[in-house]
Design a protein around this motif. Structure first.
Motif, PDB file in Angstrom:
ATOM      1  N   ARG A 201       0.827  -1.206   0.000  1.00 39.52           N
ATOM      2  CA  ARG A 201       0.000   0.000   0.000  1.00 39.52           C
ATOM      3  C   ARG A 201       0.862   1.258   0.000  1.00 39.52           C
ATOM      4  O   ARG A 201       0.524   2.244  -0.660  1.00 39.52           O
ATOM      5  CB  ARG A 201      -0.937  -0.010   1.211  1.00 39.52           C
ATOM      6  CG  ARG A 201      -2.033  -1.065   1.135  1.00 39.52           C
ATOM      7  CD  ARG A 201      -2.991  -0.932   2.296  1.00 39.52           C
ATOM      8  NE  ARG A 201      -4.061  -1.920   2.227  1.00 39.52           N
ATOM      9  CZ  ARG A 201      -5.040  -2.018   3.115  1.00 39.52           C
ATOM     10  NH1 ARG A 201      -5.080  -1.185   4.150  1.00 39.52           N
ATOM     11  NH2 ARG A 201      -5.975  -2.934   2.970  1.00 39.52           N
ATOM     12  N   ARG A 202       1.942   1.238   0.743  1.00 42.89           N
ATOM     13  CA  ARG A 202       2.828   2.406   0.823  1.00 42.89           C
ATOM     14  C   ARG A 202       3.738   2.518  -0.379  1.00 42.89           C
ATOM     15  O   ARG A 202       4.039   3.626  -0.853  1.00 42.89           O
ATOM     16  CB  ARG A 202       3.678   2.337   2.092  1.00 42.89           C
ATOM     17  CG  ARG A 202       2.964   2.666   3.380  1.00 42.89           C
ATOM     18  CD  ARG A 202       3.923   2.571   4.536  1.00 42.89           C
ATOM     19  NE  ARG A 202       5.073   3.453   4.358  1.00 42.89           N
ATOM     20  CZ  ARG A 202       6.229   3.296   4.992  1.00 42.89           C
ATOM     21  NH1 ARG A 202       6.404   2.275   5.826  1.00 42.89           N
ATOM     22  NH2 ARG A 202       7.223   4.150   4.796  1.00 42.89           N
ATOM     23  N   HIS A 203       4.212   1.384  -0.893  1.00 44.05           N
ATOM     24  CA  HIS A 203       5.294   1.416  -1.867  1.00 44.05           C
ATOM     25  C   HIS A 203       4.932   0.899  -3.254  1.00 44.05           C
ATOM     26  O   HIS A 203       5.724   1.041  -4.187  1.00 44.05           O
ATOM     27  CB  HIS A 203       6.490   0.621  -1.337  1.00 44.05           C
ATOM     28  CG  HIS A 203       7.023   1.140  -0.043  1.00 44.05           C
ATOM     29  ND1 HIS A 203       7.189   0.336   1.075  1.00 44.05           N
ATOM     30  CD2 HIS A 203       7.393   2.381   0.331  1.00 44.05           C
ATOM     31  CE1 HIS A 203       7.674   1.070   2.075  1.00 44.05           C
ATOM     32  NE2 HIS A 203       7.800   2.305   1.648  1.00 44.05           N
ATOM     33  N   GLY A 204       3.744   0.308  -3.410  1.00 42.54           N
ATOM     34  CA  GLY A 204       3.391  -0.293  -4.695  1.00 42.54           C
ATOM     35  C   GLY A 204       3.315   0.705  -5.831  1.00 42.54           C
ATOM     36  O   GLY A 204       3.591   0.358  -6.988  1.00 42.54           O
ATOM     37  N   HIS A 205       2.937   1.951  -5.534  1.00 38.26           N
ATOM     38  CA  HIS A 205       2.834   2.971  -6.587  1.00 38.26           C
ATOM     39  C   HIS A 205       4.167   3.680  -6.827  1.00 38.26           C
ATOM     40  O   HIS A 205       4.266   4.500  -7.731  1.00 38.26           O
ATOM     41  CB  HIS A 205       1.771   4.006  -6.206  1.00 38.26           C
ATOM     42  CG  HIS A 205       2.060   4.734  -4.941  1.00 38.26           C
ATOM     43  ND1 HIS A 205       1.928   4.148  -3.704  1.00 38.26           N
ATOM     44  CD2 HIS A 205       2.493   5.995  -4.709  1.00 38.26           C
ATOM     45  CE1 HIS A 205       2.262   5.018  -2.770  1.00 38.26           C
ATOM     46  NE2 HIS A 205       2.619   6.143  -3.353  1.00 38.26           N
ATOM     47  N   LEU A 206       5.186   3.359  -6.019  1.00 37.06           N
ATOM     48  CA  LEU A 206       6.478   4.027  -6.145  1.00 37.06           C
ATOM     49  C   LEU A 206       7.559   3.139  -6.766  1.00 37.06           C
ATOM     50  O   LEU A 206       8.466   3.645  -7.424  1.00 37.06           O
ATOM     51  CB  LEU A 206       6.958   4.484  -4.771  1.00 37.06           C
ATOM     52  CG  LEU A 206       6.060   5.478  -4.025  1.00 37.06           C
ATOM     53  CD1 LEU A 206       6.630   5.768  -2.651  1.00 37.06           C
ATOM     54  CD2 LEU A 206       5.915   6.775  -4.823  1.00 37.06           C
ATOM     55  N   TYR A 207       7.459   1.816  -6.539  1.00 35.68           N
ATOM     56  CA  TYR A 207       8.522   0.920  -6.982  1.00 35.68           C
ATOM     57  C   TYR A 207       7.945  -0.261  -7.761  1.00 35.68           C
ATOM     58  O   TYR A 207       6.840  -0.727  -7.489  1.00 35.68           O
ATOM     59  CB  TYR A 207       9.302   0.366  -5.781  1.00 35.68           C
ATOM     60  CG  TYR A 207       9.833   1.429  -4.841  1.00 35.68           C
ATOM     61  CD1 TYR A 207      10.945   2.176  -5.174  1.00 35.68           C
ATOM     62  CD2 TYR A 207       9.206   1.672  -3.623  1.00 35.68           C
ATOM     63  CE1 TYR A 207      11.434   3.147  -4.321  1.00 35.68           C
ATOM     64  CE2 TYR A 207       9.686   2.643  -2.749  1.00 35.68           C
ATOM     65  CZ  TYR A 207      10.793   3.373  -3.116  1.00 35.68           C
ATOM     66  OH  TYR A 207      11.275   4.340  -2.259  1.00 35.68           O
ATOM     67  N   GLU A 208       8.758  -0.770  -8.709  1.00 32.69           N
ATOM     68  CA  GLU A 208       8.439  -1.998  -9.430  1.00 32.69           C
ATOM     69  C   GLU A 208       9.547  -3.013  -9.162  1.00 32.69           C
ATOM     70  O   GLU A 208      10.708  -2.763  -9.493  1.00 32.69           O
ATOM     71  CB  GLU A 208       8.332  -1.724 -10.936  1.00 32.69           C
ATOM     72  CG  GLU A 208       7.976  -2.937 -11.752  1.00 32.69           C
ATOM     73  CD  GLU A 208       7.902  -2.651 -13.238  1.00 32.69           C
ATOM     74  OE1 GLU A 208       7.615  -3.587 -14.012  1.00 32.69           O
ATOM     75  OE2 GLU A 208       8.131  -1.492 -13.629  1.00 32.69           O
TER      76      GLU A 208
END
Length: 213
Positions: A201-208
Motif C-alpha cells: 500500500r505504501r510502496h506499490g505505486h512508487l517501486y516496481e
C-alpha cells in the motif's frame, strides 16, 4: 498575504488534472473568469504535515499567460516520490492579497513520477553432504531505498507466492542506488527465498520489483 476560505460564489479551480511523462509532470485546470494568476504549492507527501498557513514560503506565483505559453504548469519530479500540488486562486481584497482555500478539494491533486525499478537476483551454493545451503541476494535499484521498502520470505519446499506464504524477514540496512550485494543467508536445503515489497500500500505505486536470473 493570507489564506481565506472560499465563500459561496467565489471563483474556484476546477478540472485539475495531471499528465506524467517519465519525470515530467504537467498540471492543467480550468481558470475561472476574471482570474489572471494563481499560487501553486508543491509538497512531498512524506514530509510532516504542515498547516496551509505555514506553506507561504514554498508557494510559486503562476500567471495565466505563463500557463498558456507552456500549455499548463510543467515541473520535474524525483522518481519514487509522492507529491501533493495545491492551486490557490489569488484574489485582491481591501485587506490585501489573499489565497482561497477550497473546501471541496478540487484544487488539490497527488502525483508521483513513474515507478522506480528494483531488480534482484538470487544465487545458491551448497555442498553434497551439507544440510544447509547459502543464498546470496543481489539488488540493483534505480534509486536509494530505505530498509523498510523490501523484505524476503522463506518457505520450505517451494517458492513463496506472496508475503504471507512463509516466514517474512525485514532488511536491517538501507540500499544505495545501483548494485547491492548482500551477505549470504544460511538456510536448509529445502528452503526457498523470494523478495517482496514490504508494504504494497505504501510502496506499490512508487517501486516496481523485478526478479532476474
Amino acid at each position: 498575504m493570507q489564506y481565506k476560505v472560499a465563500e459561496e460564489g467565489s471563483p474556484l479551480i476546477t478540472g485539475l488534472a495531471r499528465m506524467i511523462e517519465e519525470d515530467r509532470c504537467t498540471l492543467r485546470w480550468i481558470w475561472p473568469a476574471g482570474i489572471e494568476a494563481v499560487y501553486i504549492s508543491q509538497r512531498l507527501m512524506d514530509d510532516e504535515d504542515v498547516p496551509e498557513e505555514d506553506e507561504l514560503g514554498s508557494l510559486r506565483l503562476y500567471t495565466k499567460s505563463e500557463y498558456k505559453a507552456n500549455n499548463g504548469y510543467v515541473c520535474r519530479l524525483d522518481r519514487a516520490r509522492m507529491y501533493r500540488f495545491t492551486v490557490y486562486i489569488l484574489m485582491e481584497r481591501e485587506e490585501g492579497a489573499v489565497l482561497l482555500q477550497q473546501r471541496n478539494g478540487d484544487n488539490r491533486i497527488e502525483v508521483s513520477a513513474n515507478r522506480a525499478k528494483i531488480y534482484y537476483s538470487l544465487s545458491e551454493k551448497s555442498g553434497l553432504f551439507r544440510k544447509h545451503k547459502s543464498i546470496q541476494i543481489e539488488v540493483r535499484t534505480e534509486v536509494a531505498l530505505g530498509s523498510d521498502v523490501l523484505c524476503y520470505v522463506k518457505k520450505q519446499g517451494g517458492l513463496p507466492a506472496n508475503r504471507e506464504d512463509g516466514l517474512m524477514y525485514p532488511f536491517v540496512a538501507p540500499f544505495s542506488g545501483g548494485r547491492n550485494v548482500l551477505p549470504p543467508i544460511e538456510v536448509d536445503k529445502q528452503d526457498h527465498i523470494r523478495l517482496f515489497l514490504a508494504d504494497i500500500r505504501r510502496h506499490g505505486h512508487l517501486y516496481e520489483l523485478i526478479a532476474t536470473t
